[in-house]
Scaffold this motif. Sequence first.
Motif, PDB file in Angstrom:
ATOM      1  N   LEU A 130      -0.805 -11.904   2.288  1.00  0.00           N
ATOM      2  CA  LEU A 130      -0.886 -11.650   3.721  1.00  0.00           C
ATOM      3  C   LEU A 130      -2.156 -12.269   4.278  1.00  0.00           C
ATOM      4  O   LEU A 130      -3.218 -12.185   3.656  1.00  0.00           O
ATOM      5  CB  LEU A 130      -0.902 -10.147   4.002  1.00  0.00           C
ATOM      6  N   PRO A 131      -2.085 -12.876   5.461  1.00  0.00           N
ATOM      7  CA  PRO A 131      -3.310 -13.384   6.095  1.00  0.00           C
ATOM      8  C   PRO A 131      -4.187 -12.214   6.526  1.00  0.00           C
ATOM      9  O   PRO A 131      -3.696 -11.104   6.742  1.00  0.00           O
ATOM     10  CB  PRO A 131      -2.783 -14.171   7.296  1.00  0.00           C
ATOM     11  N   GLN A 132      -5.476 -12.456   6.651  1.00  0.00           N
ATOM     12  CA  GLN A 132      -6.403 -11.396   7.053  1.00  0.00           C
ATOM     13  C   GLN A 132      -6.071 -10.844   8.438  1.00  0.00           C
ATOM     14  O   GLN A 132      -6.119  -9.650   8.659  1.00  0.00           O
ATOM     15  CB  GLN A 132      -7.846 -11.900   7.027  1.00  0.00           C
ATOM     16  N   VAL A 133      -5.746 -11.734   9.380  1.00  0.00           N
ATOM     17  CA  VAL A 133      -5.417 -11.317  10.742  1.00  0.00           C
ATOM     18  C   VAL A 133      -3.894 -11.273  10.874  1.00  0.00           C
ATOM     19  O   VAL A 133      -3.212 -12.227  10.543  1.00  0.00           O
ATOM     20  CB  VAL A 133      -6.015 -12.288  11.784  1.00  0.00           C
ATOM     21  N   ALA A 134      -3.387 -10.151  11.352  1.00  0.00           N
ATOM     22  CA  ALA A 134      -1.942  -9.990  11.531  1.00  0.00           C
ATOM     23  C   ALA A 134      -1.424 -11.009  12.540  1.00  0.00           C
ATOM     24  O   ALA A 134      -2.090 -11.328  13.524  1.00  0.00           O
ATOM     25  CB  ALA A 134      -1.627  -8.584  12.006  1.00  0.00           C
ATOM     26  N   ARG A 135      -0.227 -11.495  12.285  1.00  0.00           N
ATOM     27  CA  ARG A 135       0.413 -12.453  13.190  1.00  0.00           C
ATOM     28  C   ARG A 135       1.674 -11.809  13.745  1.00  0.00           C
ATOM     29  O   ARG A 135       2.607 -11.507  12.999  1.00  0.00           O
ATOM     30  CB  ARG A 135       0.762 -13.734  12.438  1.00  0.00           C
ATOM     31  N   LEU A 136       1.686 -11.585  15.056  1.00  0.00           N
ATOM     32  CA  LEU A 136       2.830 -10.993  15.735  1.00  0.00           C
ATOM     33  C   LEU A 136       3.542 -12.045  16.581  1.00  0.00           C
ATOM     34  O   LEU A 136       2.892 -12.889  17.200  1.00  0.00           O
ATOM     35  CB  LEU A 136       2.389  -9.849  16.643  1.00  0.00           C
ATOM     36  N   ILE A 137       4.861 -11.980  16.572  1.00  0.00           N
ATOM     37  CA  ILE A 137       5.669 -12.822  17.457  1.00  0.00           C
ATOM     38  C   ILE A 137       6.538 -11.890  18.285  1.00  0.00           C
ATOM     39  O   ILE A 137       7.297 -11.087  17.738  1.00  0.00           O
ATOM     40  CB  ILE A 137       6.549 -13.815  16.679  1.00  0.00           C
ATOM     41  N   LEU A 138       6.407 -11.998  19.597  1.00  0.00           N
ATOM     42  CA  LEU A 138       7.197 -11.200  20.528  1.00  0.00           C
ATOM     43  C   LEU A 138       8.284 -12.101  21.103  1.00  0.00           C
ATOM     44  O   LEU A 138       7.994 -13.126  21.720  1.00  0.00           O
ATOM     45  CB  LEU A 138       6.315 -10.655  21.654  1.00  0.00           C
TER      46      LEU A 138
END
Length: 99
Positions: free
Chosen positions: A5-13
């Motif tokens: 997992l990357p350190q910063v979450a990646r959200l797609i809306l």
Amino acid sequence: MAARLPQVARLILFTGPNCSLCDVAKLELAKVRQSHQFDLEIVNIQDKGQERWKKKYIYWIPALHLDGREIAKGRWDASTILESMKQRKAALEAQEEVV
């Protein structure tokens, strides 16, 4: 071996035009952003090139992916995102223990 997992979450809306639930979803994301860092991409499923997502979510926007995995669609709120972020944090900590 599972992907890290990357350190910063990646959200797609995934959204659409004239979608009041999408407006609510953006407000819920803003609430979460007050306590959690994440990158956000917004995809309008009606845009050219988004046919795959339009076919999948035409009746289910807003939809939300976290690190490439669907976590919500239709009506949802900040608690849905926070629970997924909590699970993500636990998975990230477990990965760090293995290293």
